[in-house]
Scaffold this motif. Structure first.
Motif, PDB file in Angstrom:
ATOM      1  N   THR A 133      -6.455   1.906  -2.342  1.00 32.83           N
ATOM      2  CA  THR A 133      -5.440   1.590  -3.358  1.00 32.83           C
ATOM      3  C   THR A 133      -4.433   2.721  -3.542  1.00 32.83           C
ATOM      4  OG1 THR A 133      -6.908   2.407  -5.097  1.00 32.83           O
ATOM      5  CG2 THR A 133      -6.940   0.029  -4.647  1.00 32.83           C
TER       6      THR A 133
ATOM      7  N   SER B  84     -10.335  -2.606 -10.376  1.00 36.30           N
ATOM      8  CA  SER B  84      -9.788  -3.961 -10.506  1.00 36.30           C
ATOM      9  C   SER B  84      -9.644  -4.346 -11.987  1.00 36.30           C
ATOM     10  CB  SER B  84     -10.642  -4.955  -9.737  1.00 36.30           C
ATOM     11  OG  SER B  84     -11.437  -5.728 -10.548  1.00 36.30           O
TER      12      SER B  84
ATOM     13  N   ASP C   9      -6.299  -2.401 -13.137  1.00 34.32           N
ATOM     14  CA  ASP C   9      -5.024  -2.945 -12.676  1.00 34.32           C
ATOM     15  C   ASP C   9      -5.303  -4.144 -11.763  1.00 34.32           C
ATOM     16  OD1 ASP C   9      -2.450  -3.406 -11.920  1.00 34.32           O
ATOM     17  OD2 ASP C   9      -2.157  -1.497 -10.880  1.00 34.32           O
ATOM     18  N   GLU C  10      -4.920  -5.321 -12.219  1.00 37.11           N
ATOM     19  CA  GLU C  10      -5.174  -6.549 -11.461  1.00 37.11           C
ATOM     20  C   GLU C  10      -4.447  -6.573 -10.109  1.00 37.11           C
ATOM     21  OE1 GLU C  10      -7.089  -9.380 -11.674  1.00 37.11           O
ATOM     22  OE2 GLU C  10      -8.167  -8.301 -13.219  1.00 37.11           O
ATOM     23  N   SER C  11      -3.374  -5.789  -9.959  1.00 37.31           N
ATOM     24  CA  SER C  11      -2.642  -5.779  -8.691  1.00 37.31           C
ATOM     25  C   SER C  11      -3.444  -5.100  -7.577  1.00 37.31           C
ATOM     26  CB  SER C  11      -1.291  -5.083  -8.860  1.00 37.31           C
ATOM     27  OG  SER C  11      -1.476  -3.721  -9.176  1.00 37.31           O
ATOM     28  N   MET C  12      -4.471  -4.305  -7.946  1.00 36.17           N
ATOM     29  CA  MET C  12      -5.329  -3.661  -6.949  1.00 36.17           C
ATOM     30  C   MET C  12      -6.386  -4.617  -6.399  1.00 36.17           C
ATOM     31  SD  MET C  12      -6.159   0.045  -8.527  1.00 36.17           S
ATOM     32  CE  MET C  12      -4.921   1.175  -9.100  1.00 36.17           C
ATOM     33  N   ARG C  13      -6.659  -5.680  -7.136  1.00 36.33           N
ATOM     34  CA  ARG C  13      -7.747  -6.597  -6.783  1.00 36.33           C
ATOM     35  C   ARG C  13      -7.632  -7.193  -5.375  1.00 36.33           C
ATOM     36  NH1 ARG C  13     -12.017  -8.937  -8.999  1.00 36.33           N
ATOM     37  NH2 ARG C  13     -12.592 -11.022  -8.326  1.00 36.33           N
TER      38      ARG C  13
END
Length: 133
Positions: free
Chosen positions: A58, A91, A94-98
């Protein structure tokens, strides 16, 4: 919304090892496992590399203060449990890392466990050798 002062948790499991990971954004970058620095707790490079994989994937290696409490299992199982918990905490943060973590397979729990010993056998499946004569 500011994330200063807040922390994000993730629980990781592997074999018999359970790791409780706490990620604090905006704090001074450090990685503590059971009150000791990461390098002291995991002297082998392969274990440290395994633990840090979610941060490398990430691109957030020096952005967080990470505190871990880990119990059970062996050294490798604990390292992989920390990796799993760290990926879950990131995760949550930050949901964008999921999608990145999911694609790399860090959010999937490895369900393989040791099979229990059965009565009358030496191990889980080892039997006494059959002799015809």
């Amino acid at each position: 919304m500011t994330t200063a002062g807040r922390y994000f948790q993730g629980t990781g499991r592997r074999k018999r090892a359970v790791a409780r990971v706490r990620v604090t954004p905006g704090a001074e970058s450090m990685f503590v496992v059971d009150g000791k620095p990461l390098e002291e707790r995991f002297p082998l490079e392969i274990h440290r590399r395994s633990i840090l994989q979610p941060l490398v994937a990430t691109d957030s290696l020096r952005r967080f203060a990470i505190s871990v409490k880990v119990t059970g299992g062996g050294v490798t199982g604990q390292a992989e449990a920390i990796r799993h918990g760290l990926a879950r905490a990131l995760s949550n943060l930050d949901e964008s890392m999921r999608p990145v973590l999911k694609k790399a397979g860090f959010l999937t729990r490895d369900a393989r466990e040791k099979e229990r010993k059965k009565y009358g056998l030496f191990r889980a499946r080892k039997k006494q050798q059959y002799s015809k004569r």
